[in-house]
Structures are given as structure tokens and as C-alpha cells.
Design a protein around this motif. Structure first.
Motif, PDB file in Angstrom:
ATOM      1  N   GLY A 173      28.926  29.996  41.851  1.00  0.00           N
ATOM      2  CA  GLY A 173      29.603  31.158  42.434  1.00  0.00           C
ATOM      3  C   GLY A 173      30.729  31.631  41.541  1.00  0.00           C
ATOM      4  N   PRO A 174      31.500  32.608  42.004  1.00  0.00           N
ATOM      5  CA  PRO A 174      32.623  33.130  41.218  1.00  0.00           C
ATOM      6  C   PRO A 174      33.587  32.008  40.818  1.00  0.00           C
ATOM      7  CG  PRO A 174      32.170  34.551  43.085  1.00  0.00           C
ATOM      8  CD  PRO A 174      31.327  33.331  43.278  1.00  0.00           C
ATOM      9  N   LEU A 175      34.122  32.123  39.628  1.00  0.00           N
ATOM     10  CA  LEU A 175      35.019  31.104  39.073  1.00  0.00           C
ATOM     11  C   LEU A 175      36.378  31.723  38.790  1.00  0.00           C
ATOM     12  CD1 LEU A 175      35.453  28.231  37.827  1.00  0.00           C
ATOM     13  CD2 LEU A 175      34.687  29.217  35.651  1.00  0.00           C
ATOM     14  N   ARG A 176      37.421  31.076  39.270  1.00  0.00           N
ATOM     15  CA  ARG A 176      38.793  31.516  39.014  1.00  0.00           C
ATOM     16  C   ARG A 176      39.517  30.419  38.253  1.00  0.00           C
ATOM     17  NH1 ARG A 176      41.025  32.971  44.832  1.00  0.00           N
ATOM     18  NH2 ARG A 176      42.891  33.448  43.596  1.00  0.00           N
ATOM     19  N   VAL A 177      40.037  30.766  37.091  1.00  0.00           N
ATOM     20  CA  VAL A 177      40.751  29.805  36.254  1.00  0.00           C
ATOM     21  C   VAL A 177      42.212  30.212  36.197  1.00  0.00           C
ATOM     22  CG1 VAL A 177      40.904  28.718  33.991  1.00  0.00           C
ATOM     23  CG2 VAL A 177      38.679  29.462  34.868  1.00  0.00           C
ATOM     24  N   PRO A 178      43.106  29.494  36.883  1.00  0.00           N
ATOM     25  CA  PRO A 178      44.527  29.851  36.837  1.00  0.00           C
ATOM     26  C   PRO A 178      45.120  29.543  35.473  1.00  0.00           C
ATOM     27  CG  PRO A 178      44.216  27.807  38.051  1.00  0.00           C
ATOM     28  CD  PRO A 178      42.843  28.321  37.730  1.00  0.00           C
ATOM     29  N   ARG A 179      46.072  30.341  35.080  1.00  0.00           N
ATOM     30  CA  ARG A 179      46.761  30.105  33.815  1.00  0.00           C
ATOM     31  C   ARG A 179      48.214  30.537  33.944  1.00  0.00           C
ATOM     32  NH1 ARG A 179      44.024  34.876  29.996  1.00  0.00           N
ATOM     33  NH2 ARG A 179      44.737  36.635  31.272  1.00  0.00           N
ATOM     34  N   ILE A 180      49.072  29.958  33.142  1.00  0.00           N
ATOM     35  CA  ILE A 180      50.493  30.305  33.128  1.00  0.00           C
ATOM     36  C   ILE A 180      50.688  31.490  32.206  1.00  0.00           C
ATOM     37  CG2 ILE A 180      52.813  29.519  32.546  1.00  0.00           C
ATOM     38  CD1 ILE A 180      51.957  26.706  33.254  1.00  0.00           C
ATOM     39  N   ALA A 181      51.133  32.617  32.771  1.00  0.00           N
ATOM     40  CA  ALA A 181      51.360  33.813  31.966  1.00  0.00           C
ATOM     41  C   ALA A 181      52.628  33.678  31.142  1.00  0.00           C
ATOM     42  CB  ALA A 181      51.435  35.045  32.864  1.00  0.00           C
ATOM     43  N   SER A 182      53.652  33.081  31.708  1.00  0.00           N
ATOM     44  CA  SER A 182      54.895  32.833  30.972  1.00  0.00           C
ATOM     45  C   SER A 182      55.551  31.596  31.558  1.00  0.00           C
ATOM     46  CB  SER A 182      55.838  34.035  31.039  1.00  0.00           C
ATOM     47  OG  SER A 182      56.218  34.305  32.375  1.00  0.00           O
ATOM     48  N   GLY A 183      56.181  30.819  30.705  1.00  0.00           N
ATOM     49  CA  GLY A 183      56.788  29.576  31.146  1.00  0.00           C
ATOM     50  C   GLY A 183      58.194  29.765  31.665  1.00  0.00           C
ATOM     51  N   THR A 218      55.437  32.145  35.608  1.00  0.00           N
ATOM     52  CA  THR A 218      54.597  33.125  36.305  1.00  0.00           C
ATOM     53  C   THR A 218      53.132  32.808  36.020  1.00  0.00           C
ATOM     54  OG1 THR A 218      54.716  34.666  34.434  1.00  0.00           O
ATOM     55  CG2 THR A 218      56.350  34.915  36.179  1.00  0.00           C
ATOM     56  N   PHE A 219      52.290  33.105  36.990  1.00  0.00           N
ATOM     57  CA  PHE A 219      50.891  32.731  36.904  1.00  0.00           C
ATOM     58  C   PHE A 219      49.994  33.965  37.027  1.00  0.00           C
ATOM     59  CE2 PHE A 219      53.213  29.123  38.571  1.00  0.00           C
ATOM     60  CZ  PHE A 219      52.705  28.047  37.883  1.00  0.00           C
ATOM     61  N   ASP A 220      48.841  33.875  36.400  1.00  0.00           N
ATOM     62  CA  ASP A 220      47.750  34.806  36.671  1.00  0.00           C
ATOM     63  C   ASP A 220      46.453  34.011  36.558  1.00  0.00           C
ATOM     64  OD1 ASP A 220      47.315  34.485  33.991  1.00  0.00           O
ATOM     65  OD2 ASP A 220      47.620  36.568  33.436  1.00  0.00           O
ATOM     66  N   GLU A 221      45.327  34.659  36.479  1.00  0.00           N
ATOM     67  CA  GLU A 221      44.075  33.920  36.456  1.00  0.00           C
ATOM     68  C   GLU A 221      43.006  34.689  35.701  1.00  0.00           C
ATOM     69  OE1 GLU A 221      43.121  33.362  40.556  1.00  0.00           O
ATOM     70  OE2 GLU A 221      42.424  35.420  40.824  1.00  0.00           O
ATOM     71  N   VAL A 222      42.016  33.936  35.220  1.00  0.00           N
ATOM     72  CA  VAL A 222      40.825  34.513  34.614  1.00  0.00           C
ATOM     73  C   VAL A 222      39.713  34.420  35.651  1.00  0.00           C
ATOM     74  CG1 VAL A 222      39.155  34.354  32.727  1.00  0.00           C
ATOM     75  CG2 VAL A 222      41.560  33.771  32.325  1.00  0.00           C
ATOM     76  N   GLN A 223      39.093  35.556  35.954  1.00  0.00           N
ATOM     77  CA  GLN A 223      38.023  35.580  36.943  1.00  0.00           C
ATOM     78  C   GLN A 223      36.686  35.783  36.233  1.00  0.00           C
ATOM     79  OE1 GLN A 223      38.718  38.134  40.329  1.00  0.00           O
ATOM     80  NE2 GLN A 223      40.932  37.842  40.219  1.00  0.00           N
ATOM     81  N   LEU A 224      35.743  34.878  36.508  1.00  0.00           N
ATOM     82  CA  LEU A 224      34.445  34.911  35.853  1.00  0.00           C
ATOM     83  C   LEU A 224      33.328  34.843  36.888  1.00  0.00           C
ATOM     84  CD1 LEU A 224      35.097  32.362  32.952  1.00  0.00           C
ATOM     85  CD2 LEU A 224      35.127  34.854  32.804  1.00  0.00           C
ATOM     86  N   LEU A 225      32.166  35.276  36.477  1.00  0.00           N
ATOM     87  CA  LEU A 225      30.935  35.184  37.255  1.00  0.00           C
ATOM     88  C   LEU A 225      31.073  35.787  38.662  1.00  0.00           C
ATOM     89  CD1 LEU A 225      28.324  33.876  36.077  1.00  0.00           C
ATOM     90  CD2 LEU A 225      28.655  32.050  37.721  1.00  0.00           C
ATOM     91  N   PRO A 226      31.507  37.035  38.759  1.00  0.00           N
ATOM     92  CA  PRO A 226      31.547  37.663  40.083  1.00  0.00           C
ATOM     93  C   PRO A 226      30.147  37.749  40.673  1.00  0.00           C
ATOM     94  CG  PRO A 226      31.782  39.310  38.363  1.00  0.00           C
ATOM     95  CD  PRO A 226      31.861  37.972  37.684  1.00  0.00           C
ATOM     96  N   SER A 227      30.075  37.869  41.986  1.00  0.00           N
ATOM     97  CA  SER A 227      28.774  37.877  42.656  1.00  0.00           C
ATOM     98  C   SER A 227      27.921  39.067  42.241  1.00  0.00           C
ATOM     99  CB  SER A 227      28.975  37.893  44.172  1.00  0.00           C
ATOM    100  OG  SER A 227      29.748  39.016  44.570  1.00  0.00           O
ATOM    101  N   THR A 228      28.556  40.123  41.731  1.00  0.00           N
ATOM    102  CA  THR A 228      27.804  41.313  41.319  1.00  0.00           C
ATOM    103  C   THR A 228      27.258  41.220  39.899  1.00  0.00           C
ATOM    104  OG1 THR A 228      29.892  42.338  40.606  1.00  0.00           O
ATOM    105  CG2 THR A 228      29.128  42.825  42.836  1.00  0.00           C
ATOM    106  N   LEU A 229      27.639  40.167  39.155  1.00  0.00           N
ATOM    107  CA  LEU A 229      27.208  40.062  37.760  1.00  0.00           C
ATOM    108  C   LEU A 229      25.703  39.839  37.678  1.00  0.00           C
ATOM    109  CD1 LEU A 229      28.357  39.897  34.790  1.00  0.00           C
ATOM    110  CD2 LEU A 229      28.135  37.426  35.048  1.00  0.00           C
ATOM    111  N   LYS A 230      25.042  40.617  36.854  1.00  0.00           N
ATOM    112  CA  LYS A 230      23.596  40.510  36.717  1.00  0.00           C
ATOM    113  C   LYS A 230      23.226  39.313  35.836  1.00  0.00           C
ATOM    114  CE  LYS A 230      22.985  45.531  37.024  1.00  0.00           C
ATOM    115  NZ  LYS A 230      22.611  46.769  36.286  1.00  0.00           N
ATOM    116  N   GLY A 231      22.039  38.774  36.075  1.00  0.00           N
ATOM    117  CA  GLY A 231      21.493  37.728  35.229  1.00  0.00           C
ATOM    118  C   GLY A 231      20.578  38.329  34.176  1.00  0.00           C
ATOM    119  N   ILE A 232      20.224  37.519  33.188  1.00  0.00           N
ATOM    120  CA  ILE A 232      19.277  37.920  32.144  1.00  0.00           C
ATOM    121  C   ILE A 232      17.915  37.366  32.529  1.00  0.00           C
ATOM    122  CG2 ILE A 232      18.727  37.809  29.687  1.00  0.00           C
ATOM    123  CD1 ILE A 232      21.706  37.249  29.185  1.00  0.00           C
TER     124      ILE A 232
END
Length: 289
Positions: free
Chosen positions: A43-53, A71-85
């Protein structure tokens, strides 16, 4: 879709031919082999990351310590709408039987071929996919990457790219460029009257190519940009900061009943991936002026 039959594939059913199937020449898949971080997820993947220390400062004894917070933000990958090959090929049962003595198990050969074709599409997308219409947005199209000017007649432009990456505190792991760009750099001579190559030939022995101490990935998946003949591009990438979300590796399914009314076997290959950068500065993309 056209069903492949003995009639339109006579070369596979001839009486006296070598028992092999010659594959077309093509480049090897290189993106996943370069060592990105791969995370398996359905399913969708969220990877948190520190934007600034948090900030720190010198504080006198007994004085109040100023507050600070990261401060934190995140990288969002593999949304449910993403098409497959996906790929689907249909072979008649007659073709599979009649070609067996020619190329071995034809369905297995075709399955391997389809996996390769899907992997090629995947590599193209992971490097330079546009992200349009719910497809993969490649690392060269990510927001916030570092850019610079490339001059294939002047290796100093590559050193400037290295300096830009180092200035961003990035320890690059690979160069990525086309065979034409790499050849142009290797052809540089010491001077007009000095035929020695500017870049030490010892750095390019065998197939393990390097430039300025870093391995070079030779690939067609970093195409020129701009109008014809186009502007060449060379990328400097820290693949340890590249993250790949993998829902499904190229997987083969043999459909031996779906097309039963045609006495036909279907071979389906599917894959679903996404890619992101833990830090946008992990990519330094140099483009000809």
C-alpha cells in the motif's frame, strides 16, 4: 490483440533450425543494481524525514537555554492511484507445441523476454519518468534537485558538479550518462599537439568505468533534452538517498484457461514500483548550455 500462431511465425516451426532463440541486443537494467533502498509494501508508503534540525548555541552557566525543535515532513510513495507496468502476450497451443523442438519451452522463453521488456520500461521510469497520468516520477524529475551546466569538452564542468554535490553534503555514489556522453569525455586529448587522452585510460579498463573515482552507469535512460539534436545530460547520484517502494517485482502468470475457447495460452507480466528521494540534493543534474 493478435494471437501468435504457427502461420505467422514460420521461423519458429521450421524443420531444421538451431535450438535457440536469439534475443535483441539491449542494455542491462541498471537502476535497482545501483543500490537504492528498496522497501516492500502493498500500500501507500510514507517515509518521515527531518526537514531541519534543532538549533544549538553557547549558553552561560545558569542562563536559560533557548528552546528549539526540529521540523518534519515526509516522502510519500506508491499512492493507490499509481499505475502498474503490465504486459500480455497470447500464444496458440499449436505454436507452443510445434516450436518446442526449435527453441525449447517457448512459453518459458517468452516469459523471460516479457520480464526483460517490463524491466526496461521500469528503468526508464525510475530514471526519467514524467509522473504524468498516475505514472512514476523519476529521480531526474523530482522537485528540488541540484542543477548545473555540462560541457562535454571541459571536464571542469564535472568537477563543478562534484563540488555542488559536496557543497550540499552529498556523498555521490555514481555518475549516470549515455554512451555518447561518456565517449565524448574519453576522447578528450591533452592538447592540440598532444594525442594523449586527458582522462587516464587506466580508469576505464574492462567494463567497470569510473570518472574522478566514482563508477559510471552507462544507460540510454538519461535521454537528451531540448530540441534536436538535444542537450546532453549527466547526473551525479547518491543512490543511498534514493528510496524505491516495491509493491510487486516483475511477476509472470500463465493464463492457460482464460483463452480456452481459442486454444490459446496467455502470458501476463506485471510490476508496480515507485521512487523518491530522501533528500532532493541526492541528485545533481548537469545539462549542456
Amino acid at each position: 490483440m493478435t494471437i501468435q500462431t504457427p502461420g505467422n511465425n514460420p521461423s519458429l516451426t521450421a524443420a531444421e533450425v538451431a535450438k535457440l532463440l536469439v534475443q535483441p541486443l539491449e542494455q542491462a537494467s541498471s537502476f535497482l543494481a545501483a543500490g537504492p533502498q528498496i522497501i516492500d509494501t502493498a500500500g501507500p508508503l510514507r517515509v518521515p524525514r527531518i526537514a531541519s534540525g534543532a538549533s544549538a548555541a553557547f549558553v552561560a552557566a545558569g542562563a536559560q537555554i533557548p528552546e528549539s525543535a526540529p521540523t518534519f515532513d515526509e516522502v510519500q510513495l506508491l499512492p493507490s492511484t499509481l499505475k502498474g507496468i503490465k504486459s500480455l502476450t497470447k500464444l496458440s497451443a499449436e505454436l507452443i507445441r510445434e516450436a518446442t523442438h526449435t527453441v525449447g519451452a517457448l512459453d518459458q522463453v517468452i516469459s523471460t523476454r516479457l520480464v526483460t521488456d517490463v524491466s526496461n520500461v521500469l528503468d526508464t521510469a525510475l530514471y526519467d519518468g514524467t509522473g504524468a497520468s498516475d505514472t512514476i516520477k523519476g529521480i531526474f524529475r523530482q522537485t528540488g534537485i541540484t542543477t548545473g551546466v555540462l560541457d562535454l569538452a571541459d571536464p571542469d564542468s564535472l568537477i563543478d558538479g562534484l563540488a555542488a554535490a559536496q557543497g550540499n553534503h552529498v556523498a555521490a555514489t555514481h555518475w549516470v550518462m549515455t554512451p555518447q556522453s561518456f565517449a565524448a569525455l574519453r576522447k578528450l586529448h591533452v592538447g592540440t599537439d598532444d594525442a594523449r587522452y586527458l582522462l587516464d585510460p587506466n580508469l576505464h579498463e574492462g567494463t567497470q568505468f569510473t570518472l574522478f573515482g566514482l563508477p559510471v552507469i552507462i544507460t540510454d535512460y538519461i535521454p537528451n533534452t531540448g530540441t534536436a539534436p538535444g542537450k546532453a545530460r549527466v547526473a551525479l547520484v547518491d543512490f543511498s538517498k534514493v528510496i524505491v517502494a516495491r509493491d510487486q517485482s516483475p511477476s509472470v502468470t500463465v493464463l492457460d484457461q482464460t483463452f480456452g475457447d481459442y486454444d490459446t495460452v496467455g502470458i501476463r507480466v506485471t510490476a508496480r514500483f515507485d521512487v523518491g528521494l530522501l533528500s532532493p540534493k541526492a541528485v545533481t543534474l548537469l545539462t549542456e548550455a
